[in-house]
Design an enzyme around this catalytic site. Structure first.
Site, mmCIF file in Angstrom:
data_model
loop_
_atom_site.group_PDB
_atom_site.id
_atom_site.type_symbol
_atom_site.label_atom_id
_atom_site.label_comp_id
_atom_site.label_asym_id
_atom_site.label_seq_id
_atom_site.Cartn_x
_atom_site.Cartn_y
_atom_site.Cartn_z
ATOM 1 N N HIS A 143 0.867 -1.187 0.000
ATOM 2 C CA HIS A 143 0.000 0.000 0.000
ATOM 3 C C HIS A 143 0.902 1.234 0.000
ATOM 4 O O HIS A 143 1.638 1.452 0.958
ATOM 5 C CB HIS A 143 -0.891 0.003 1.248
ATOM 6 C CG HIS A 143 -1.818 -1.175 1.323
ATOM 7 N ND1 HIS A 143 -3.082 -1.171 0.769
ATOM 8 C CD2 HIS A 143 -1.644 -2.414 1.852
ATOM 9 C CE1 HIS A 143 -3.650 -2.364 0.976
ATOM 10 N NE2 HIS A 143 -2.795 -3.129 1.637
ATOM 11 N N ASP A 162 -8.838 -4.963 -2.127
ATOM 12 C CA ASP A 162 -8.154 -5.250 -0.861
ATOM 13 C C ASP A 162 -8.458 -4.211 0.225
ATOM 14 O O ASP A 162 -8.494 -3.014 -0.020
ATOM 15 C CB ASP A 162 -6.647 -5.315 -1.061
ATOM 16 C CG ASP A 162 -5.950 -5.722 0.224
ATOM 17 O OD1 ASP A 162 -6.220 -6.817 0.720
ATOM 18 O OD2 ASP A 162 -5.185 -4.899 0.754
ATOM 19 N N ASP A 167 2.190 -7.187 2.362
ATOM 20 C CA ASP A 167 1.062 -6.360 2.807
ATOM 21 C C ASP A 167 1.585 -5.127 3.556
ATOM 22 O O ASP A 167 1.068 -4.763 4.622
ATOM 23 C CB ASP A 167 0.077 -7.145 3.684
ATOM 24 C CG ASP A 167 -1.259 -6.411 3.828
ATOM 25 O OD1 ASP A 167 -1.402 -5.308 3.259
ATOM 26 O OD2 ASP A 167 -2.145 -6.931 4.514
#
Ligand code: DOR
Length: 450
Positions: free
Chosen positions: A79, A169, A322
């Protein structure tokens, strides 16, 4: 140490001598020289560098004794928060963190603000990453507009603009009808669908894994079934649609059992697991440690054991970080108020080396899970240590003991429970397209943060 201060101004040749090179995709595990010229591996092999090359003034010679070389990594799940929340991370800082972690490729999730659900945002991300240089960014477009789980995005546009997959997500596509259509639609464009498996009806208000620790802490629990139910349904839909389906951050033994069964029948389904789900249990939350709040939550020891075994035997294809940066605003607060997420691009080697050196994860599988396996999932040419390949590789010091500190992190955010952990295994250098984009020596010289 790779010290660039003594390097020629513009080295046209980079030669790594006597390094142990490991690349399962090339059936390689040997001590070699790697000669890099014009962005490619010109040759690789035992004593491959010629006396003339080694004596050349144009050459940067890196002593590879005591180092290991791997193809550079690919992260399927990060991210970067740009556009919209650049105070947590932006494309530049995210790519720098990726370089420090040994990555040549990073896939960026679409839960930006605004959401990456249109061509223009995907294009902006690709263009911004090109300006920055270094590791390559591959946007993942949204499955549904605004991640609302209702209306599908224009996947053809997203793909044309550079998206390599679609995902909502952070949110699950809970409607079976929408998910079925998404799989059918994505299949026509050859895009894998990456699902965040969470039945929101079972996780309302949940703060951590449902179990004894949650009860002791008085926090609402998040049952395994919330993940397992979505995986079970999606596997049925993946089979009937024939689409490429990928499970993001798998965390339960039940989901792994379902995945293993589906794979045994030859379905095109894949999964990734994060370092934190491989190393920590829900007990790490004790003390209301917000840095251990993550979605999906840290599970119990039976799940951790199942994740490790499934990664080792290839049922779980890939390791993905992640990398989810949050600032102290979102983490230095009440547990219930804290945002879920852990950063991790920079820490893959030291953390995963724990499993490699304990024998829980074979070295070749570790390399595969960060190179060839994720590349196959998104249809990208895998990085490899072969003559003629693009020079995307990393040098790792396998033994160097160090303690993870804020200075180990290059990105803007520091939300990880692993600070203070004693590790060994450190990235010494990352090379992308023949250019050195990170060295440990320069990061230590800069001393990124207090
Ligand atoms: O812990 C998480 N944080 N899990 C997600 O799925 C989203 C992510 C984020 O964006 O912060």
């Amino acid at each position: 140490m790779v010290d660039l201060r003594r390097a020629p101004k513009t080295p046209q040749l980079i030669i790594v001598t006597g390094v142990r090179a490991i690349d399962p995709s090339a059936s390689l595990d040997a001590v070699v020289d790697i000669v890099v010229e014009d962005g490619r591996i010109a040759c690789i092999g035992p004593a491959a560098a010629t006396a003339e090359q080694l004596a050349s003034e144009r050459a940067l010679i890196v002593d590879g004794r005591n180092l290991w070389a791997f193809p550079a990594f690919l992260d399927l799940h990060a991210h970067f928060r740009e556009p919209g929340q650049e105070y947590k991370e932006d494309i530049r800082s995210g790519l720098m963190a990726a370089a420090a972690g040994g990555f040549a490729h990073v896939c960026a999730m679409p839960n930006t603000k605004p959401v990456n659900d249109t061509r223009s945002i995907t294009e902006m991300m690709v263009a911004r990453a090109r300006e920055v240089g270094g590791p390559e960014l591959h946007p993942i477009g949204a499955i549904t507009r605004g991640l609302r789980g209702e209306e599908l995005t224009e996947m053809a546009d997203l793909r044309e603009a550079g998206a390599v997959a679609v995902s909502d997500d952070g949110h699950c596509v809970t409607s079976s009808a929408v998910m079925r259509r998404a799989l059918e639609y994505a299949r026509t464009f050859g895009l894998p669908v990456i699902q965040h498996c969470e039945d929101h009806a079972l996780t309302g208000g949940a703060q951590m894994h449902e179990g004894r620790t949650a009860t002791k802490l008085g926090l609402r629990g998040w049952p395994r079934e919330a993940e397992d139910i979505i995986v079970a349904r999606d596997l049925i839909l993946a089979e009937s649609t024939g689409a490429a389906y990928h499970i993001a951050h798998i965390s339960t033994s039940g989901a792994i059992r379902l995945l293993r069964e589906a794979k045994s029948r030859g379905l095109a389904v894949t999964a990734e697991v994060t370092p934190h789900h491989l190393l920590l249990t829900d007990e790490a939350v004790v003390g209301y440690r917000t840095h251990c709040k993550v979605n999906p939550p840290l599970r119990d020891a039976t799940d951790v054991i199942a994740c490790r075994a499934a990664l080792a035997d290839g049922t779980i294809d890939a390791i993905a970080t992640d990398h989810a940066p949050h600032s102290s605003l979102e983490k230095d607060c009440e547990f219930q108020e804290a945002s879920p997420g852990i950063v991790g691009l920079e820490l893959v080697v030291p953390l995963m080396f724990e499993l490699v050196s304990s024998g829980a994860l074979p070295l070749a599988r570790f390399v595969d899970a960060l190179t060839r396996a994720p590349a196959r999932i998104i249809g990208l040419e895998p990085t490899t240590l072969r003559a003629g390949a693009r020079a995307d590789f990393i040098l790792v010091h396998p033994e160097r003991e160090h303690i993870l500190t804020r200075a180990s992190l290059v990105g803007k955010s520091h939300n990880t429970p692993f600070l203070g952990r004693k590790c060994h295994g450190q990235v010494e250098m990352t090379m992308v397209r023949g250019a050195i984009v990170y060295t440990l020596a320069s990061s230590e010289l800069q001393g990124t943060s207090p």
